[in-house]
Design an enzyme around this catalytic site. Structure first.
Site, PDB file in Angstrom:
ATOM      1  N   TYR A  73      38.288 -10.584  -6.162  1.00 27.45           N
ATOM      2  CA  TYR A  73      38.176  -9.377  -5.681  1.00 27.45           C
ATOM      3  C   TYR A  73      37.520  -8.446  -6.768  1.00 27.45           C
ATOM      4  O   TYR A  73      36.545  -7.595  -6.457  1.00 27.45           O
ATOM      5  CB  TYR A  73      39.343  -8.474  -4.940  1.00 27.45           C
ATOM      6  N   PHE A 125       8.697   5.654   1.195  1.00 30.52           N
ATOM      7  CA  PHE A 125       9.123   4.512   1.937  1.00 30.52           C
ATOM      8  C   PHE A 125      10.585   4.779   2.933  1.00 30.52           C
ATOM      9  O   PHE A 125      11.083   5.869   2.342  1.00 30.52           O
ATOM     10  CB  PHE A 125       9.569   3.336   1.083  1.00 30.52           C
ATOM     11  N   THR A 126      10.259   4.312   4.154  1.00 27.84           N
ATOM     12  CA  THR A 126      11.240   4.603   5.026  1.00 27.84           C
ATOM     13  C   THR A 126      12.594   4.989   4.707  1.00 27.84           C
ATOM     14  O   THR A 126      12.949   6.205   4.913  1.00 27.84           O
ATOM     15  CB  THR A 126      10.982   3.520   6.265  1.00 27.84           C
ATOM     16  N   ASP A 216      12.172   2.746  -7.771  1.00 25.59           N
ATOM     17  CA  ASP A 216      12.377   1.843  -6.756  1.00 25.59           C
ATOM     18  C   ASP A 216      11.663   0.422  -7.334  1.00 25.59           C
ATOM     19  O   ASP A 216      10.705   0.227  -7.072  1.00 25.59           O
ATOM     20  CB  ASP A 216      11.949   2.218  -5.260  1.00 25.59           C
ATOM     21  N   LYS A 259      13.614  -8.916  -2.339  1.00 30.33           N
ATOM     22  CA  LYS A 259      12.150  -8.906  -2.530  1.00 30.33           C
ATOM     23  C   LYS A 259      12.004  -9.783  -3.637  1.00 30.33           C
ATOM     24  O   LYS A 259      12.205 -11.107  -3.813  1.00 30.33           O
ATOM     25  CB  LYS A 259      11.464  -7.698  -2.595  1.00 30.33           C
ATOM     26  N   ARG A 383       3.006  -0.200  10.394  1.00 31.77           N
ATOM     27  CA  ARG A 383       3.165   0.589   9.577  1.00 31.77           C
ATOM     28  C   ARG A 383       2.307   1.583   9.725  1.00 31.77           C
ATOM     29  O   ARG A 383       1.157   1.676   9.063  1.00 31.77           O
ATOM     30  CB  ARG A 383       2.912  -0.029   8.108  1.00 31.77           C
ATOM     31  N   PHE A 450      11.019   3.240  14.145  1.00 35.24           N
ATOM     32  CA  PHE A 450      10.306   1.711  14.248  1.00 35.24           C
ATOM     33  C   PHE A 450      11.213   0.709  14.358  1.00 35.24           C
ATOM     34  O   PHE A 450      10.682  -0.075  15.243  1.00 35.24           O
ATOM     35  CB  PHE A 450       9.489   1.763  13.173  1.00 35.24           C
TER      36      PHE A 450
END
Ligand code: F0G
Length: 460
Positions: A73, A125-126, A216, A259, A383, A450
């Site tokens: 943990y 970005f969303t 980001d 990514k 998009r 979306f």
């Protein structure tokens, strides 16, 4: 001498069978899915280009690391491996793991934005914008105008427009700005990079005004590859060196490890700001888990740590981006309208030029993504106007200039023959494009619509 072929710098050890289906079957499935590719079952998809997020093939070294998960943990050894990797490769001292990127965005937005403050971003970005708005912040688009033009061949369409930043400070004052959120290889612009020169100028500007940069950093290594290929002075530098320089201009980053980091789940906040680190540690225990696991298993942190070292291999990243270019070039040769230059993680079909007979309020990109699935079982995503959502103040649809279908290429997963199948399907659709009809939205979720919106074809 002719250019020699450059092959993938790895070989295949494990395979996963793909399932082919009939056109009739897919017609039924897309209808059931409300013409939204997010609502298809993956087993009904042949080549899945929905996203490059969490879809990478891990290496044997990463899988070996999964067996070394220390599932404690608190204080898991894998957390310290992750911390070491982030310190060495990104250059940030403090690391807070999260279960994925949007969790890092949530914590960062809540801690760093006062209601009414602006967050300039090089395009939205969303999820990032959603978390900014939930924290009471206001998104401000500071990307150069070329980024909104799918036909502009600017080599660095992810660049920040300093004029736009100056205008914001003149109008609202420095204190109205929480931080700059700068994204490499801007997803919504078509995977377009910024140049190091532009970043240096942005950093000098930010420094002068005392405004921090929080990257980001989701697709930073792809941006580094473009800098190495396109920017004077960087041809002889390694991806590792370029990434260290890039990150040195920021106070920290939010990260979706799904990514660049070559894993199926994970994210983190990294920073050199000790106060922010302490606050983020306090907040992560409320929403994610203890600050040494942040919603991840020990084995997941180990896979991220190992993926971070693999992602900066020059041969790997060249082969990754070149595969995207391979698909894009096949489409360009056939006269298919795509966003240019070809981006780092995906090829974007320009639905406005592909389907000029469908007005934007009939969701041409949504319709094109559905038609591509029916034609060949290839799954992409919209998009465009659906992704852009509604303005939270006026409730009106935001009408983006870019109306795109994204074909995102997972890392190390498909071969170029798969890319050929995708290209042939796009070409076949283009030849019969006038048969594709617009859509009507019949179910609209309030947030990030979306993902779950449903549609019906508009009958003539
Ligand atoms: N920032 C960028 C630029 C992204 O592309 C994503 C995710 C996130 C943040 C959020 O990260 O998914 O780990 O919570 N993009 C995925 C995509 C969903 O398909 O482009 P996450």
């Amino acid at each position: 001498m002719r250019d020699r072929t450059i092959a993938e710098p790895y070989k295949i050890k494990v395979v996963e069978p793909l399932r082919m289906t009939t056109r009739e079957y897919r017609e039924g499935k897309i209808r059931e899915a409300g013409y939204n590719t997010f609502l298809l079952r993956s087993e009904d998809v042949y080549i899945d280009l929905l996203t490059d997020s969490g879809t990478a093939a891990m290496s044997d070294n990463q899988w070996a690391g999964m067996m070394l998960g220390d599932e404690a943990y608190a204080g898991s050894r894998n957390f310290y491996h992750l911390e070491d990797a982030v310190r060495e490769i990104y250059g940030f001292r403090y690391v807070v793991p999260t279960h994925q990127g949007r969790a890092a965005e949530h914590i960062t937005s809540q801690l760093r934005i006062k209601p009414g403050q602006y967050v300039p971003m090089n395009m939205y970005f969303t999820t990032t914008r959603e978390h900014v708005e939930r924290a009471g912040g206001i998104f401000y688009d500071c990307i150069i105008d070329e980024a909104h033009d799918p036909q502009s061949r600017h080599p660095f369409k992810g660049n920040v427009d300093l004029g736009k930043l100056n205008r914001l400070v003149e109008d609202k004052g420095r204190d109205a700005i929480a931080y700059l959120s700068i994204a490499p290889c801007v997803n919504m612009a078509g995977g377009q990079p910024f140049s190091m020169e532009n970043l240096r100028r942005v950093a000098a500007w930010a420094d002068r005004h005392g405004i921090p940069i929080i990257f980001d950093a989701t697709r930073a290594v792809e941006n580094c590859y473009f800098i190495q290929q396109r920017e004077p002075g960087y041809a002889g530098k390694s991806i590792r060196e370029i990434l260290r320089e890039m990150m040195s201009y920021g106070e920290g980053c939010t990260m979706s490890a799904k990514k660049d980091n070559l894993v199926n789940i994970g994210g983190f906040i990294a920073t050199n700001n000790e106060d922010f680190f302490v606050q983020a540690k306090e907040m992560v225990v409320v929403f994610e888990g203890l600050h040494t696991y942040g919603g991840l298993a020990g084995r997941d942190m180990e896979a991220i740590a190992r993926g971070i070292y693999e992602m900066v291999d020059d041969a790997y990243i060249a082969s990754r981006v070149r595969q995207v270019e391979y698909l894009g070039n096949r489409l360009l040769e056939a006269g298919i309208p795509i966003v240019e230059p070809i981006g780092g993680h995906a090829v974007f079909l320009d639905a406005k030029r592909f389907l000029p007979h469908i007005p934007q309020d009939q969701f041409p990109a949504q319709a094109l993504a559905a038609a591509l699935y029916v034609d060949s079982g290839v799954r992409g995503m919209e998009r465009g106007i659906v992704s852009a959502g509604r303005d939270p103040k006026t409730g009106e649809n935001r009408v983006p200039k870019l109306e795109l279908v994204r074909l995102a290429i997972p890392r190390r997963v498909y071969t170029n023959l798969h890319m050929d199948v995708v290209a042939e399907s796009c070409i076949a659709l283009y030849e019969e494009r006038e048969k594709i009809r617009g859509l009507r939205m019949v179910y609209e979720p309030e947030r990030l619509r979306f993902f779950q919106a449903r549609f019906e074809p508009i009958m003539p």
